[in-house]
Design a protein around this motif. Structure first.
Motif, PDB file in Angstrom:
ATOM      1  N   LEU A 155       0.751  -1.301  -0.140  1.00 15.50           N
ATOM      2  CA  LEU A 155       0.133   0.515  -0.045  1.00 15.50           C
ATOM      3  C   LEU A 155       0.876   1.243  -0.031  1.00 15.50           C
ATOM      4  CD1 LEU A 155      -2.603   1.212   0.285  1.00 15.50           C
ATOM      5  CD2 LEU A 155      -3.018   0.964   2.419  1.00 15.50           C
ATOM      6  N   LEU A 156       1.895   0.946   1.311  1.00 10.53           N
ATOM      7  CA  LEU A 156       2.892   2.390   1.160  1.00 10.53           C
ATOM      8  C   LEU A 156       3.918   2.548  -0.030  1.00 10.53           C
ATOM      9  CD1 LEU A 156       3.259   5.442   2.948  1.00 10.53           C
ATOM     10  CD2 LEU A 156       6.056   3.773   3.344  1.00 10.53           C
ATOM     11  N   GLY A 157       3.603   1.339  -0.796  1.00  9.64           N
ATOM     12  CA  GLY A 157       4.911   1.872  -1.725  1.00  9.64           C
ATOM     13  C   GLY A 157       3.679   2.482  -3.365  1.00  9.64           C
ATOM     14  N   ASN A 158       2.536   1.668  -3.482  1.00 12.16           N
ATOM     15  CA  ASN A 158       1.179   2.236  -4.503  1.00 12.16           C
ATOM     16  C   ASN A 158       1.522   3.557  -3.868  1.00 12.16           C
ATOM     17  OD1 ASN A 158       1.540  -0.571  -5.069  1.00 12.16           O
ATOM     18  ND2 ASN A 158      -0.953  -0.716  -4.132  1.00 12.16           N
ATOM     19  N   VAL A 159       1.117   4.018  -2.629  1.00 14.96           N
ATOM     20  CA  VAL A 159       1.366   5.667  -3.083  1.00 14.96           C
ATOM     21  C   VAL A 159       2.508   6.216  -2.996  1.00 14.96           C
ATOM     22  CG1 VAL A 159       0.594   7.289  -0.811  1.00 14.96           C
ATOM     23  CG2 VAL A 159      -1.127   5.696  -1.363  1.00 14.96           C
ATOM     24  N   TYR A 160       3.869   5.452  -2.717  1.00 12.63           N
ATOM     25  CA  TYR A 160       5.043   6.699  -3.139  1.00 12.63           C
ATOM     26  C   TYR A 160       4.611   6.764  -4.742  1.00 12.63           C
ATOM     27  CZ  TYR A 160       7.044   6.181   1.356  1.00 12.63           C
ATOM     28  OH  TYR A 160       6.960   6.598   2.695  1.00 12.63           O
ATOM     29  N   ILE A 161       4.610   5.387  -5.375  1.00 17.11           N
ATOM     30  CA  ILE A 161       4.498   5.537  -6.928  1.00 17.11           C
ATOM     31  C   ILE A 161       3.478   6.405  -7.183  1.00 17.11           C
ATOM     32  CG2 ILE A 161       3.972   4.081  -9.097  1.00 17.11           C
ATOM     33  CD1 ILE A 161       6.177   3.413  -8.086  1.00 17.11           C
ATOM     34  N   LEU A 162       2.614   6.693  -6.741  1.00 12.92           N
ATOM     35  CA  LEU A 162       1.670   7.080  -7.474  1.00 12.92           C
ATOM     36  C   LEU A 162       2.059   9.386  -7.027  1.00 12.92           C
ATOM     37  CD1 LEU A 162      -1.804   7.968  -8.160  1.00 12.92           C
ATOM     38  CD2 LEU A 162      -2.278   8.371  -5.906  1.00 12.92           C
ATOM     39  N   LEU A 163       2.895   9.462  -5.859  1.00 20.55           N
ATOM     40  CA  LEU A 163       3.276  10.949  -5.502  1.00 20.55           C
ATOM     41  C   LEU A 163       4.039  11.032  -6.986  1.00 20.55           C
ATOM     42  CD1 LEU A 163       3.642  10.523  -2.018  1.00 20.55           C
ATOM     43  CD2 LEU A 163       1.861  11.990  -3.233  1.00 20.55           C
ATOM     44  N   ASN A 164       5.345   9.535  -7.215  1.00 24.59           N
ATOM     45  CA  ASN A 164       6.295   9.618  -7.833  1.00 24.59           C
ATOM     46  C   ASN A 164       5.524  10.169  -9.465  1.00 24.59           C
ATOM     47  OD1 ASN A 164       6.749   7.295 -10.600  1.00 24.59           O
ATOM     48  ND2 ASN A 164       8.133   8.982 -10.665  1.00 24.59           N
ATOM     49  N   ALA A 165       3.841   9.420 -10.081  1.00 27.84           N
ATOM     50  CA  ALA A 165       3.618   9.993 -11.373  1.00 27.84           C
ATOM     51  C   ALA A 165       3.491  11.158 -11.298  1.00 27.84           C
ATOM     52  CB  ALA A 165       2.723   8.833 -11.608  1.00 27.84           C
ATOM     53  N   THR A 166       2.658  11.700  -9.972  1.00 28.17           N
ATOM     54  CA  THR A 166       2.451  13.201  -9.545  1.00 28.17           C
ATOM     55  C   THR A 166       3.462  14.560 -10.258  1.00 28.17           C
ATOM     56  OG1 THR A 166       0.435  12.298  -8.772  1.00 28.17           O
ATOM     57  CG2 THR A 166       0.977  14.976  -8.467  1.00 28.17           C
ATOM     58  N   ALA A 167       4.961  14.201  -9.556  1.00 24.05           N
ATOM     59  CA  ALA A 167       5.796  14.689  -9.536  1.00 24.05           C
ATOM     60  C   ALA A 167       6.353  15.141 -11.039  1.00 24.05           C
ATOM     61  CB  ALA A 167       7.058  14.401  -8.303  1.00 24.05           C
ATOM     62  N   PHE A 168       6.595  13.896 -11.332  1.00 21.34           N
ATOM     63  CA  PHE A 168       6.746  14.042 -12.907  1.00 21.34           C
ATOM     64  C   PHE A 168       5.970  14.319 -13.790  1.00 21.34           C
ATOM     65  CE2 PHE A 168       7.889  11.963 -16.719  1.00 21.34           C
ATOM     66  CZ  PHE A 168       9.045  12.600 -16.923  1.00 21.34           C
ATOM     67  N   GLY A 169       4.476  14.254 -13.561  1.00 17.99           N
ATOM     68  CA  GLY A 169       3.267  14.671 -14.131  1.00 17.99           C
ATOM     69  C   GLY A 169       3.940  16.521 -14.532  1.00 17.99           C
ATOM     70  N   VAL A 170       4.073  16.731 -13.609  1.00 21.14           N
ATOM     71  CA  VAL A 170       4.023  18.261 -12.724  1.00 21.14           C
ATOM     72  C   VAL A 170       5.600  19.056 -13.466  1.00 21.14           C
ATOM     73  CG1 VAL A 170       4.655  20.010 -11.433  1.00 21.14           C
ATOM     74  CG2 VAL A 170       2.451  18.236 -11.418  1.00 21.14           C
ATOM     75  N   TYR A 171       6.539  17.792 -13.446  1.00 19.66           N
ATOM     76  CA  TYR A 171       8.215  18.399 -13.900  1.00 19.66           C
ATOM     77  C   TYR A 171       7.797  18.614 -15.497  1.00 19.66           C
ATOM     78  CZ  TYR A 171      11.922  16.616 -16.298  1.00 19.66           C
ATOM     79  OH  TYR A 171      12.793  16.227 -17.466  1.00 19.66           O
ATOM     80  N   LEU A 172       7.023  17.622 -16.305  1.00 20.39           N
ATOM     81  CA  LEU A 172       7.182  17.389 -17.798  1.00 20.39           C
ATOM     82  C   LEU A 172       6.423  18.636 -18.604  1.00 20.39           C
ATOM     83  CD1 LEU A 172       6.085  14.012 -18.952  1.00 20.39           C
ATOM     84  CD2 LEU A 172       7.499  14.915 -18.955  1.00 20.39           C
ATOM     85  N   VAL A 173       5.522  19.725 -17.600  1.00 20.46           N
ATOM     86  CA  VAL A 173       4.907  20.783 -17.754  1.00 20.46           C
ATOM     87  C   VAL A 173       5.792  21.764 -17.649  1.00 20.46           C
ATOM     88  CG1 VAL A 173       2.956  22.671 -17.278  1.00 20.46           C
ATOM     89  CG2 VAL A 173       2.308  19.729 -17.483  1.00 20.46           C
ATOM     90  N   LEU A 174       6.173  21.719 -16.175  1.00 14.47           N
ATOM     91  CA  LEU A 174       7.434  23.069 -15.857  1.00 14.47           C
ATOM     92  C   LEU A 174       8.642  23.271 -16.712  1.00 14.47           C
ATOM     93  CD1 LEU A 174       7.951  22.523 -12.327  1.00 14.47           C
ATOM     94  CD2 LEU A 174       6.614  23.971 -13.386  1.00 14.47           C
ATOM     95  N   VAL A 175       8.920  21.911 -17.321  1.00 17.18           N
ATOM     96  CA  VAL A 175      10.497  21.609 -17.699  1.00 17.18           C
ATOM     97  C   VAL A 175      10.568  22.557 -19.864  1.00 17.18           C
ATOM     98  CG1 VAL A 175      10.367  19.334 -18.870  1.00 17.18           C
ATOM     99  CG2 VAL A 175      12.994  20.077 -17.834  1.00 17.18           C
ATOM    100  N   MET A 176       8.925  22.254 -20.317  1.00 17.77           N
ATOM    101  CA  MET A 176       9.082  22.526 -21.513  1.00 17.77           C
ATOM    102  C   MET A 176       9.432  23.943 -21.829  1.00 17.77           C
ATOM    103  SD  MET A 176       8.323  19.781 -22.986  1.00 17.77           S
ATOM    104  CE  MET A 176       8.579  20.588 -24.690  1.00 17.77           C
ATOM    105  N   PRO A 177       8.884  25.003 -21.590  1.00 18.15           N
ATOM    106  CA  PRO A 177       9.964  26.014 -21.561  1.00 18.15           C
ATOM    107  C   PRO A 177      11.300  25.995 -21.436  1.00 18.15           C
ATOM    108  CG  PRO A 177       7.943  25.778 -20.053  1.00 18.15           C
ATOM    109  CD  PRO A 177       8.096  24.925 -19.921  1.00 18.15           C
ATOM    110  N   LEU A 178      11.437  25.396 -20.855  1.00 19.32           N
ATOM    111  CA  LEU A 178      13.327  25.766 -20.922  1.00 19.32           C
ATOM    112  C   LEU A 178      14.198  24.888 -21.375  1.00 19.32           C
ATOM    113  CD1 LEU A 178      13.803  24.941 -16.803  1.00 19.32           C
ATOM    114  CD2 LEU A 178      14.141  27.301 -17.965  1.00 19.32           C
TER     115      LEU A 178
END
Length: 309
Positions: A155-178
């Motif tokens: 369960l905790l591992g699944n939550v970590y992976i969800l947070l990982n996907a969330t961080a990466f998804g936001v990163y993709l939006v932020l990094v494109m202008p750079l």
């Protein structure tokens, strides 16, 4: 080889590298090294590599301006530091199939982040896709996972992976202008350097604990794979392919990665594919498909001819 074939080859190799990592990492964690120790090796190795490469390829290119500097710091924290720490922490506790399926919702997070940060319109199909993918991910996270090291369930591992996907998804939006403004190697060198400031203190203790002399050749090969292939080669191929690949093609390879991860994990005996997981995968894939579809452009009003007197 035609350029389109090269793009397909690059995207397939990237998908294969990421897919194999779900099973390969489980051979190393936690018996030989903790997750944060692996993150330290990956991030420091990539920081040195891209730092040297950026000076050779684009020596005059620099990230300038307060806004871009802050954006680069945010990308390093979300896309490298938190992304890697959360991913390996989650994979250490959950199964390869669960991790690969949950991480597939990153495009959903990207669409949500684009709506919040860039003001992009959320259409009804995209809202339905978000709900569908969310239901699939929630079903996996809340289902009883396999018991991992230390007697913890997934369960905790699944939550970590969800947070990982969330961080990466936001990163993709932020990094494109750079990426559009600066050379990709300049951006990668900077964001990995920022990520190292999180990875080094987090993994310093774990990287000193192992008895490296006792590592068999297979474990050294797995660590080398994660540092060289997973971190450096995958980033190089992905950034090159992004210049030529269409959004539809990128979307297709989103589905290929978890499919390959399932095949590899099952064939190596690392995990088992059940009917429940198959239905959960269909929910997530269906949601990501709806979210990834580009909204139709609104019809432009036809200008009226002026009335002639």
């Amino acid at each position: 080889m035609k350029n389109s074939a090269k793009v397909h080859s690059a995207l397939f190799v990237v998908a294969l590298i990421y897919a194999a990592n779900y099973s390969i990492s489980k051979d190393v964690m936690p018996q030989y090294m903790g997750p944060f120790g692996l993150v330290l090796l990956r991030v420091v190795g990539a920081t040195v590599f891209f730092g040297i490469l950026s000076r050779l390829v684009a020596p005059q290119d620099r990230i300038t301006g307060r806004a871009d500097q802050l954006r680069a710091v945010a990308c390093g924290i979300l896309g490298i530091g938190l992304n890697q720490l959360l991913f390996f922490s989650g994979l250490n506790l959950t199964s390869p199939i669960n991790a690969s399926l949950i991480q597939t919702i990153a495009p959903v997070v990207t669409v949500l982040a684009s709506a919040v940060l860039l003001g992009e319109r959320l259409t009804l199909p995209r809202l339905a896709g978000i709900a569908l993918a969310g239901a699939g991910a929630a079903s996996i996270i809340l289902s009883k996972g396999p018991v991992a090291a230390g007697g913890q369930d997934g369960l905790l591992g699944n939550v970590y992976i969800l947070l990982n996907a969330t961080a990466f998804g936001v990163y993709l939006v932020l990094v494109m202008p750079l990426m559009r403004k600066y050379h990709p190697f300049t951006v990668l060198a900077r964001i990995f350097l920022v990520g190292a400031f999180l990875a080094v203190p987090a993994g310093w203790q774990q990287v000193q604990q192992p008895d490296y002399a006792s590592f068999p050749a297979s474990i050294w090969a797995a660590i080398a794979y994660m540092v060289i292939c997973l971190t450096i080669l995958a980033y190089l191929l992905n950034n090159w392919a992004l210049k030529y690949a269409s959004p539809a093609l990128l979307g297709a390879y989103i589905y290929l990665q978890p499919a390959l991860a399932v095949l590899i994990a099952v064939s190596l005996g690392k995990d088992v594919l059940t009917w429940d997981r198959a239905w959960q995968a269909l929910l997530i894939f269906g949601g990501v498909f709806l979210v990834s579809r580009k909204p139709k452009a609104a019809p432009q009003p036809v200008p009226l001819e002026p009335v002639q007197d």
